[in-house]
Structure formats: C-alpha cells, structure tokens
Motif scaffolding. Sequence first.
Motif, PDB file in Angstrom:
ATOM      1  N   GLN A   1       0.673  -1.230   0.076  1.00 14.29           N
ATOM      2  CA  GLN A   1      -0.007  -0.078   0.038  1.00 14.29           C
ATOM      3  C   GLN A   1       0.785   1.325   0.001  1.00 14.29           C
ATOM      4  O   GLN A   1       0.348   2.414   0.020  1.00 14.29           O
ATOM      5  CB  GLN A   1      -1.054  -0.126   1.292  1.00 14.29           C
ATOM      6  CG  GLN A   1      -1.849  -1.013   1.261  1.00 14.29           C
ATOM      7  CD  GLN A   1      -3.026  -1.018   2.402  1.00 14.29           C
ATOM      8  OE1 GLN A   1      -3.621   0.068   2.599  1.00 14.29           O
ATOM      9  NE2 GLN A   1      -2.800  -2.147   3.308  1.00 14.29           N
ATOM     10  N   GLY A   2       2.155   1.076  -0.001  1.00 13.29           N
ATOM     11  CA  GLY A   2       2.990   2.472   0.127  1.00 13.29           C
ATOM     12  C   GLY A   2       2.706   3.603  -0.784  1.00 13.29           C
ATOM     13  O   GLY A   2       2.871   4.749  -0.543  1.00 13.29           O
ATOM     14  N   ALA A   3       2.597   3.058  -1.918  1.00 11.86           N
ATOM     15  CA  ALA A   3       2.211   4.130  -3.067  1.00 11.86           C
ATOM     16  C   ALA A   3       1.026   4.929  -2.810  1.00 11.86           C
ATOM     17  O   ALA A   3       0.973   6.115  -3.662  1.00 11.86           O
ATOM     18  CB  ALA A   3       2.268   3.537  -4.483  1.00 11.86           C
ATOM     19  N   GLY A   4       0.141   4.393  -1.962  1.00 11.73           N
ATOM     20  CA  GLY A   4      -1.117   5.314  -1.757  1.00 11.73           C
ATOM     21  C   GLY A   4      -0.967   6.301  -0.699  1.00 11.73           C
ATOM     22  O   GLY A   4      -2.033   7.157  -0.525  1.00 11.73           O
ATOM     23  N   PHE A   5       0.223   6.591  -0.077  1.00 11.91           N
ATOM     24  CA  PHE A   5       0.311   7.543   0.911  1.00 11.91           C
ATOM     25  C   PHE A   5       1.359   8.531   0.601  1.00 11.91           C
ATOM     26  O   PHE A   5       2.327   8.358  -0.368  1.00 11.91           O
ATOM     27  CB  PHE A   5       0.773   6.926   2.196  1.00 11.91           C
ATOM     28  CG  PHE A   5      -0.219   5.886   2.611  1.00 11.91           C
ATOM     29  CD1 PHE A   5      -1.204   6.500   3.460  1.00 11.91           C
ATOM     30  CD2 PHE A   5       0.015   4.583   2.531  1.00 11.91           C
ATOM     31  CE1 PHE A   5      -2.092   5.545   4.100  1.00 11.91           C
ATOM     32  CE2 PHE A   5      -0.950   3.849   2.985  1.00 11.91           C
ATOM     33  CZ  PHE A   5      -2.019   4.071   3.768  1.00 11.91           C
ATOM     34  N   HIS A   6       1.293   9.714   1.134  1.00 12.53           N
ATOM     35  CA  HIS A   6       2.455  10.788   0.644  1.00 12.53           C
ATOM     36  C   HIS A   6       3.869  10.528   1.509  1.00 12.53           C
ATOM     37  O   HIS A   6       4.603  10.623   0.703  1.00 12.53           O
ATOM     38  CB  HIS A   6       1.792  12.166   1.067  1.00 12.53           C
ATOM     39  CG  HIS A   6       0.840  12.694   0.513  1.00 12.53           C
ATOM     40  ND1 HIS A   6      -0.538  12.730   0.858  1.00 12.53           N
ATOM     41  CD2 HIS A   6       0.666  13.295  -0.643  1.00 12.53           C
ATOM     42  CE1 HIS A   6      -1.324  13.368   0.135  1.00 12.53           C
ATOM     43  NE2 HIS A   6      -0.709  13.475  -0.896  1.00 12.53           N
ATOM     44  N   LEU A   7       3.619   9.778   2.529  1.00 11.98           N
ATOM     45  CA  LEU A   7       4.863   9.538   3.181  1.00 11.98           C
ATOM     46  C   LEU A   7       4.507   7.800   3.981  1.00 11.98           C
ATOM     47  O   LEU A   7       3.333   7.697   4.435  1.00 11.98           O
ATOM     48  CB  LEU A   7       5.286  10.372   4.164  1.00 11.98           C
ATOM     49  CG  LEU A   7       6.081  11.552   3.956  1.00 11.98           C
ATOM     50  CD1 LEU A   7       6.179  12.371   5.077  1.00 11.98           C
ATOM     51  CD2 LEU A   7       6.977  11.396   3.113  1.00 11.98           C
ATOM     52  N   VAL A   8       5.691   7.237   3.993  1.00 11.93           N
ATOM     53  CA  VAL A   8       5.365   5.970   4.944  1.00 11.93           C
ATOM     54  C   VAL A   8       6.375   6.183   5.920  1.00 11.93           C
ATOM     55  O   VAL A   8       7.570   6.360   5.823  1.00 11.93           O
ATOM     56  CB  VAL A   8       5.698   4.784   4.180  1.00 11.93           C
ATOM     57  CG1 VAL A   8       5.719   3.359   4.947  1.00 11.93           C
ATOM     58  CG2 VAL A   8       4.671   4.466   3.048  1.00 11.93           C
ATOM     59  N   ILE A   9       5.689   5.716   7.247  1.00 12.70           N
ATOM     60  CA  ILE A   9       6.618   6.130   8.452  1.00 12.70           C
ATOM     61  C   ILE A   9       6.810   4.740   8.998  1.00 12.70           C
ATOM     62  O   ILE A   9       5.886   4.042   9.201  1.00 12.70           O
ATOM     63  CB  ILE A   9       6.105   6.886   9.403  1.00 12.70           C
ATOM     64  CG1 ILE A   9       6.187   8.416   8.872  1.00 12.70           C
ATOM     65  CG2 ILE A   9       7.045   7.079  10.698  1.00 12.70           C
ATOM     66  CD1 ILE A   9       5.685   9.576   9.726  1.00 12.70           C
ATOM     67  N   VAL A  10       8.119   4.442   9.350  1.00 11.09           N
ATOM     68  CA  VAL A  10       8.336   2.968   9.948  1.00 11.09           C
ATOM     69  C   VAL A  10       9.008   2.988  11.342  1.00 11.09           C
ATOM     70  O   VAL A  10       9.773   3.632  11.571  1.00 11.09           O
ATOM     71  CB  VAL A  10       9.184   1.921   9.115  1.00 11.09           C
ATOM     72  CG1 VAL A  10       9.415   0.827   9.772  1.00 11.09           C
ATOM     73  CG2 VAL A  10       8.404   1.410   7.851  1.00 11.09           C
ATOM     74  N   VAL A  11       8.271   2.635  12.183  1.00 13.17           N
ATOM     75  CA  VAL A  11       8.762   2.445  13.559  1.00 13.17           C
ATOM     76  C   VAL A  11       9.664   1.311  13.522  1.00 13.17           C
ATOM     77  O   VAL A  11       9.091   0.152  13.383  1.00 13.17           O
ATOM     78  CB  VAL A  11       7.830   2.610  14.723  1.00 13.17           C
ATOM     79  CG1 VAL A  11       6.520   1.430  14.692  1.00 13.17           C
ATOM     80  CG2 VAL A  11       8.321   2.711  16.182  1.00 13.17           C
ATOM     81  N   ASP A  12      10.769   1.226  14.448  1.00 14.95           N
ATOM     82  CA  ASP A  12      11.642   0.279  14.121  1.00 14.95           C
ATOM     83  C   ASP A  12      12.309  -0.244  15.684  1.00 14.95           C
ATOM     84  O   ASP A  12      12.365   0.914  16.480  1.00 14.95           O
ATOM     85  CB  ASP A  12      13.029   0.618  13.299  1.00 14.95           C
ATOM     86  CG  ASP A  12      13.851  -0.515  12.905  1.00 14.95           C
ATOM     87  OD1 ASP A  12      13.282  -1.668  12.709  1.00 14.95           O
ATOM     88  OD2 ASP A  12      14.874  -0.516  12.493  1.00 14.95           O
ATOM     89  N   ALA A  13      12.325  -1.477  15.927  1.00 14.15           N
ATOM     90  CA  ALA A  13      13.150  -1.879  17.012  1.00 14.15           C
ATOM     91  C   ALA A  13      13.888  -3.236  16.790  1.00 14.15           C
ATOM     92  O   ALA A  13      13.270  -3.535  15.993  1.00 14.15           O
ATOM     93  CB  ALA A  13      11.917  -1.938  18.168  1.00 14.15           C
ATOM     94  N   PRO A  14      14.819  -3.404  17.533  1.00 11.40           N
ATOM     95  CA  PRO A  14      15.511  -4.777  17.183  1.00 11.40           C
ATOM     96  C   PRO A  14      14.724  -6.033  17.373  1.00 11.40           C
ATOM     97  O   PRO A  14      13.760  -5.986  18.355  1.00 11.40           O
ATOM     98  CB  PRO A  14      16.843  -4.926  18.273  1.00 11.40           C
ATOM     99  CG  PRO A  14      17.105  -3.152  18.564  1.00 11.40           C
ATOM    100  CD  PRO A  14      15.555  -2.616  18.335  1.00 11.40           C
ATOM    101  N   LEU A  15      14.823  -6.968  16.661  1.00 14.56           N
ATOM    102  CA  LEU A  15      14.049  -8.237  16.994  1.00 14.56           C
ATOM    103  C   LEU A  15      13.963  -8.799  18.140  1.00 14.56           C
ATOM    104  O   LEU A  15      12.891  -9.175  18.842  1.00 14.56           O
ATOM    105  CB  LEU A  15      14.456  -9.175  15.617  1.00 14.56           C
ATOM    106  CG  LEU A  15      13.813 -10.519  15.893  1.00 14.56           C
ATOM    107  CD1 LEU A  15      12.270 -10.422  15.681  1.00 14.56           C
ATOM    108  CD2 LEU A  15      14.415 -11.656  14.785  1.00 14.56           C
ATOM    109  N   GLY A  16      15.011  -8.921  18.882  1.00  9.95           N
ATOM    110  CA  GLY A  16      15.138  -9.466  20.142  1.00  9.95           C
ATOM    111  C   GLY A  16      14.456  -8.980  21.059  1.00  9.95           C
ATOM    112  O   GLY A  16      13.716  -9.339  22.070  1.00  9.95           O
ATOM    113  N   GLN A  17      14.540  -7.457  20.988  1.00  3.25           N
ATOM    114  CA  GLN A  17      13.716  -6.481  21.792  1.00  3.25           C
ATOM    115  C   GLN A  17      12.167  -6.667  21.571  1.00  3.25           C
ATOM    116  O   GLN A  17      11.344  -6.731  22.687  1.00  3.25           O
ATOM    117  CB  GLN A  17      14.058  -5.083  21.585  1.00  3.25           C
ATOM    118  CG  GLN A  17      13.569  -4.189  22.639  1.00  3.25           C
ATOM    119  CD  GLN A  17      14.376  -2.557  22.533  1.00  3.25           C
ATOM    120  OE1 GLN A  17      14.804  -2.451  21.465  1.00  3.25           O
ATOM    121  NE2 GLN A  17      14.268  -1.733  23.605  1.00  3.25           N
TER     122      GLN A  17
END
Length: 397
Positions: free
Chosen positions: A120-136
Amino acid sequence: MLSIGLTGGIAAGKSLLSARFRELGAVVIDADRLAREAVAPGTPGLAAVAKAFGPGVLTAGGALDRPALGALVFADKDRLAALNAIVHPLVRAAAGRLEDDAAPDAIVVQDIPLLVETGQGAGFHLVIVVDAPLGQRLARMVETRRMTPEDARARVAAQAGDEQRRAAADVVLDNSGAPEAALAALDALWAARLVPFARNLAAGVPARHPGPPAITGPDPAWPGQAARLAARIAKAAGGFGVAVDHIGSTSVPGLAAKDVIDLQLRVASLADADAAAPALAAAGFPRRRGQWWDTGHDFAGGRAGERWEKRFHNAADPGRPVNLHVRVDGSPGAVLALAFRDWLRADAPARSRYESIKRQLAAAHAADTDTAGYAGAKEPWFASAVPELARWLELAR
C-alpha cells in the motif's frame, strides 16, 4: 490532506506513536480496530471467515474466537493469505471512508501493521516505519503480551522482514531506547516536515528550498527513494502515464550530485500532461509554472538555446526535494534525458568530467540565494557534450 502510512513490526511501537499523533492533532485511522469491526458478530466479514475456516473459529456465543483462528493462520501462510483476502478489502474500504471525511488540511495517519506486506505504500504521501531490534520486540511480546516464545516468533515470521520494511520507509523512527526518545523524534518530524508538507498540499504549492547549490554524495539511498517516489507518481498519473524514469545525477551510481531526485513522467501528449496535473498535485507534486527550467534543473531540456516543451513539477514535501519533468514519450527531450543518464552510467571518463564541472560551478555560485544560476551555467557544458553523447549512442547500437 496529507496522508501518512504508519507501520512497523509487531511490538515495535506503533501504538506509542499513534497516540502521540492524536495528541498532535492528526486524524488516526487504526487498521487493527477496523479489522475487529469487520468481523464483529453479525457482519458479512465474520460470516465469510466462518465459511472459510469452519465453525471452530467461532465462540459459543457466535463471536470470533481469535486464539483459535490465530492458531490456524499464523502457522500456515496460505491460510493467513486466505484470511487477509477476506479482511483487508473490508478494512481498506472503511479506512477510505474515514479519510474522505477528514478536512482538506488534515494530517491523516493510517496505522497499518501489514502496510508493506499488502503493497500500500504508493497510496500515501509518506510511509513512516517505527523500528526496534527483533530481540527486543520478541521480549516485549513475551513480557507484556503474555505470548509464548514460539507464538511470538510465529507472529514475526508472518510479517515482512525488517529490511523489507526499511526499504519501503520514507522515514524510520527508532524505538529501541526510552519511549521519550521516539516521541521526541516524532515531535520534531511533525513540526519540521509534516505540518509544512500539509500546508503546501492544501495551498497547491511546491516546498521551497532556498540556498546555494550543494554537491553531496553519491548517496546509495537515492535509487530507493526514487523508486518509492516513482510508484506514487505512476499511481497518481494513472492512465495518463506511459512510464516514470529516474534521471539526472542521482540516477547515476557513483556520481556526486545535489540532493535532489529528478524523475521523468512520460505521457502520450502535453494534453495528457495537463490532465494529469491535478492528480499529481494531490499526490504531492504540484506544478511549477514559469520558466522552462527552474531551480534544480539537471540536463533534460536539450542543447543551450532550445526550448523543448514540457511540464515541470516539484515536491510539496520539504523533506525530499524532487524535480518532476513531464514530457511526451518519444520526444527529443524525453529521449535525451534517458540517453544522457545511460551515457554517464556507462562512461566513467564522461562521468568524471561532469562531476568536475558540477563542483567547479557549485563553488562559483556558492554565494547565490538559489540554484538557478548554477543550473544555467551548466548549459554550455551540456551543449559541448552532445556530440560525444551522439558518438556513444552510435557505438552502443
């Protein structure tokens, strides 16, 4: 309105950021809540789920038995895909209705756990991803959501990988530390980029990027950024678009450049270019009227003194400068823009000479208040390069 897609891996911190977005004044659309409503008792969605997965996914009272359904789908990708095929269209339709109800100057944030997986990314003006390490994230699922380690890993395996999400992101917000740090980063993004972006969209004007030319890079992130922007442009142009090309200096690996992405939208006619302009503006690329070239122009208009007609757009996003050249497919300007790019990609000495002249002219125009003088000063070099480019094209055939 400014439309933002918010996503991240499970337990990365989407809820934390969604709550802050609401506090800041955004309209937040929660895809998880809409998904629950789509399969509430008595809905066509629940009936479709029960038909596909059997009565065992229903409680005695006729509601969805989520643990029973989860046990079926999170261990089987095919069954998960079947569930998504039922629920996702219902969620998208409901989200679309909510977005349509928002004010024209609103900032709308759609919190979508599977945004990347569903393309769906192309349908938005911006895509924001919140990220954290997998183990956490696994530890959070076990400690705060009371999942077993096996269930937590199964949920992670059912989603896109971290690198896939980062590749789809215009902005990555790190939530590996204290929550206050992620919230502070979001507050800064809101003030410096999102609010001005929304204001520019409402006014139908490009973002301003004053200052002299600054040569930087090469940046390995440029091709990925261009690909995301091109997808939005292609979606907005719809049937008017023939193709979207990454052109200009940022399209040439190893070449230093101004941090401006040049893209070319090819259309069948200038009438189609004009017809597509409102949709391009709504997608974040309003037209800039005036000169045939403008700030940030990077050899796509032909030899000095020629005027090969096109339409010129810029990004409304203050955080990502973009030049969008809309040209007729097969026209001299469109062909030359691609040929010049391909020549520089293939010819290291030509690439080196071009970078040298760019750096010299940037230094000569370091006191300018914009990049117009720098752009104009490059035109004689372009004119002198045309014969060499023509010889290269002959040899390449």
